[in-house]
Design a protein around this motif. Structure first.
Motif, PDB file in Angstrom:
ATOM      1  N   ARG A  20       0.823  -1.217   0.000  1.00 37.02           N
ATOM      2  CA  ARG A  20       0.000   0.000   0.000  1.00 37.02           C
ATOM      3  C   ARG A  20       0.849   1.256   0.000  1.00 37.02           C
ATOM      4  O   ARG A  20       1.860   1.319   0.699  1.00 37.02           O
ATOM      5  N   ASP A  22      -0.480   4.602   1.081  1.00 33.08           N
ATOM      6  CA  ASP A  22      -1.663   5.315   1.552  1.00 33.08           C
ATOM      7  C   ASP A  22      -1.259   6.438   2.498  1.00 33.08           C
ATOM      8  O   ASP A  22      -0.069   6.726   2.678  1.00 33.08           O
ATOM      9  N   ALA A  23      -2.281   7.076   3.095  1.00 27.53           N
ATOM     10  CA  ALA A  23      -2.028   8.233   3.958  1.00 27.53           C
ATOM     11  C   ALA A  23      -1.057   7.902   5.105  1.00 27.53           C
ATOM     12  O   ALA A  23      -0.306   8.757   5.540  1.00 27.53           O
ATOM     13  N   PHE A  53      -2.814  -1.163  -3.500  1.00 29.87           N
ATOM     14  CA  PHE A  53      -3.727  -0.060  -3.157  1.00 29.87           C
ATOM     15  C   PHE A  53      -2.983   1.250  -3.023  1.00 29.87           C
ATOM     16  O   PHE A  53      -1.905   1.312  -2.430  1.00 29.87           O
ATOM     17  N   ASP A  55      -4.055   5.543  -2.307  1.00 31.93           N
ATOM     18  CA  ASP A  55      -5.143   6.516  -2.129  1.00 31.93           C
ATOM     19  C   ASP A  55      -4.659   7.873  -2.620  1.00 31.93           C
ATOM     20  O   ASP A  55      -3.570   7.990  -3.187  1.00 31.93           O
ATOM     21  N   SER A  56      -5.473   8.917  -2.400  1.00 30.38           N
ATOM     22  CA  SER A  56      -5.110  10.221  -2.950  1.00 30.38           C
ATOM     23  C   SER A  56      -3.832  10.766  -2.316  1.00 30.38           C
ATOM     24  O   SER A  56      -3.095  11.509  -2.964  1.00 30.38           O
ATOM     25  N   SER A  57      -3.544  10.397  -1.077  1.00 30.86           N
ATOM     26  CA  SER A  57      -2.294  10.843  -0.449  1.00 30.86           C
ATOM     27  C   SER A  57      -1.095  10.198  -1.135  1.00 30.86           C
ATOM     28  O   SER A  57      -0.073  10.846  -1.359  1.00 30.86           O
ATOM     29  N   LEU A  59      -1.052   9.079  -4.219  1.00 31.58           N
ATOM     30  CA  LEU A  59      -0.981   9.679  -5.551  1.00 31.58           C
ATOM     31  C   LEU A  59      -0.287  11.041  -5.465  1.00 31.58           C
ATOM     32  O   LEU A  59       0.610  11.346  -6.258  1.00 31.58           O
ATOM     33  N   VAL A  87      -7.090   4.623  -9.949  1.00 29.85           N
ATOM     34  CA  VAL A  87      -6.831   5.940  -9.344  1.00 29.85           C
ATOM     35  C   VAL A  87      -6.134   6.865 -10.346  1.00 29.85           C
ATOM     36  O   VAL A  87      -6.524   8.025 -10.509  1.00 29.85           O
TER      37      VAL A  87
ATOM     38  N   LEU B  46     -11.410   2.388  -1.901  1.00 30.69           N
ATOM     39  CA  LEU B  46     -10.942   3.722  -2.270  1.00 30.69           C
ATOM     40  C   LEU B  46     -11.851   4.820  -1.713  1.00 30.69           C
ATOM     41  O   LEU B  46     -11.382   5.775  -1.084  1.00 30.69           O
ATOM     42  N   GLU B  50     -10.807   7.474   1.263  1.00 26.89           N
ATOM     43  CA  GLU B  50     -10.802   8.930   1.077  1.00 26.89           C
ATOM     44  C   GLU B  50     -11.686   9.620   2.111  1.00 26.89           C
ATOM     45  O   GLU B  50     -11.320  10.659   2.663  1.00 26.89           O
ATOM     46  N   PHE B 116      -7.383  15.354  -4.676  1.00 24.00           N
ATOM     47  CA  PHE B 116      -7.875  14.225  -5.471  1.00 24.00           C
ATOM     48  C   PHE B 116      -8.930  13.428  -4.702  1.00 24.00           C
ATOM     49  O   PHE B 116      -9.711  12.701  -5.287  1.00 24.00           O
TER      50      PHE B 116
END
Lengths: 112, 160
Positions: A20, A22-23, A53, A55-57, A59, A87, B46, B50, B116
């Motif tokens: 992952r 992620d954040a 996986f 997430d936006s963080s 990315l 994503v 997802l 978020e 995003f």
């Protein structure tokens, strides 16, 4: 954040050895990536084939790494798994990065 | 064709990015009987990631303010209904109103590194609604996955 780095002129390949981005690890990932891409070949291939996986963080962290690289250098993505691909596609970031389905495909194209 | 119907369930966590990971893992486990395909499971994970990260990073912004987050998940004919509640700061106007597509036309030096999250929620979820109710933030949304009943066939109730 476990990353493995390999330099095969004219490329540097950074493989993410985590499931992952992620954040919880985005900042750590960004710092680790910066350390691995400070010098070396101009083209850096980020191998995401083990990442299930993002997430936006995560990315945002990848975008940030690209932005800190000088304009002569390039960050290329390879091996996007389904959710990671989703994503990038939905945010249209797949048009900002050069994206290869597999690492092998990226290497074959970029070495020539 | 027998179709699994999940009874509603709650998952509660204390705000924190590792707790979010744990809650997502737990939620996907609870959805196991629905046999979501990789595409559907990715959408669920997802959108929820978020929404939860947004609470951790904004509603409970101050580390000492970390409070409870409660997720209620109900499986209905038209998909999974999620209600996510927290007691943090209220959401300022905006994120739900705009949050257009990522602006790739910008030169790369100006590419956004954030923003995003809401875009993904708005893109992947249906009927997204935010309300402040007293001291509580309430985010309702629907994910159009596991819509077995619309494909016809009997619904088999799973008792908790």
């Amino acid at each position: 954040m476990e990353l493995s780095t390999k330099t095969e002129e004219p490329l540097r390949i950074v493989s993410v050895r985590e499931p992952r981005i992620d954040a919880a690890v985005a900042i750590e990932f960004k710092d680790a990536m910066r350390a691995r891409t400070e010098d070396g070949p101009n083209v850096v291939v980020l191998d995401l084939s083990q990442v299930q996986f993002i997430d936006s963080s995560g990315l945002g962290a990848i975008v940030s790494v690209m932005k800190t690289m000088s304009s002569q250098r390039q960050l290329v993505l390879a091996g996007l798994t389904p959710t990671v691909e989703k994503v990038f596609r939905l945010t249209r970031m797949d048009t900002v990065f050069r994206v290869f389905v597999t690492l092998e495909g990226a290497l074959a194209t970029l070495r020539t | 064709m027998t179709i699994t119907h999940l009874p509603p369930f709650d998952i509660t966590l204390k705000s924190g990015s590792l707790a979010v990971r744990e809650a997502l893992r737990h939620l996907l486990e609870r959805l196991g009987p629905l046999e979501l395909d990789i595409e559907e499971a990715g959408t669920v994970e997802l959108v929820l990631a978020e929404a939860l990260n947004n609470i951790v990073e904004h509603a409970y912004r101050a580390p000492e303010a970390a409070g409870p987050i409660c997720i209620r998940c109900s499986h209905k004919k038209d998909g999974l209904h999620l209600r996510i509640r927290d007691r943090g700061l209220s959401m300022p106007d905006g994120p739900l109103a705009d949050g257009g597509p990522a602006r790739t036309e910008m030169i790369s030096g100006d590419l956004p590194e954030g923003g995003f999250g809401w875009f993904l929620i708005r893109d992947l979820a249906k009927d997204v609604q935010y309300r402040r109710v007293g001291i509580e933030n309430r985010l309702d949304l629907r994910l159009a996955v596991a819509m077995n009943a619309t494909r016809g066939g009997s619904v088999h109730e799973l008792r908790p």
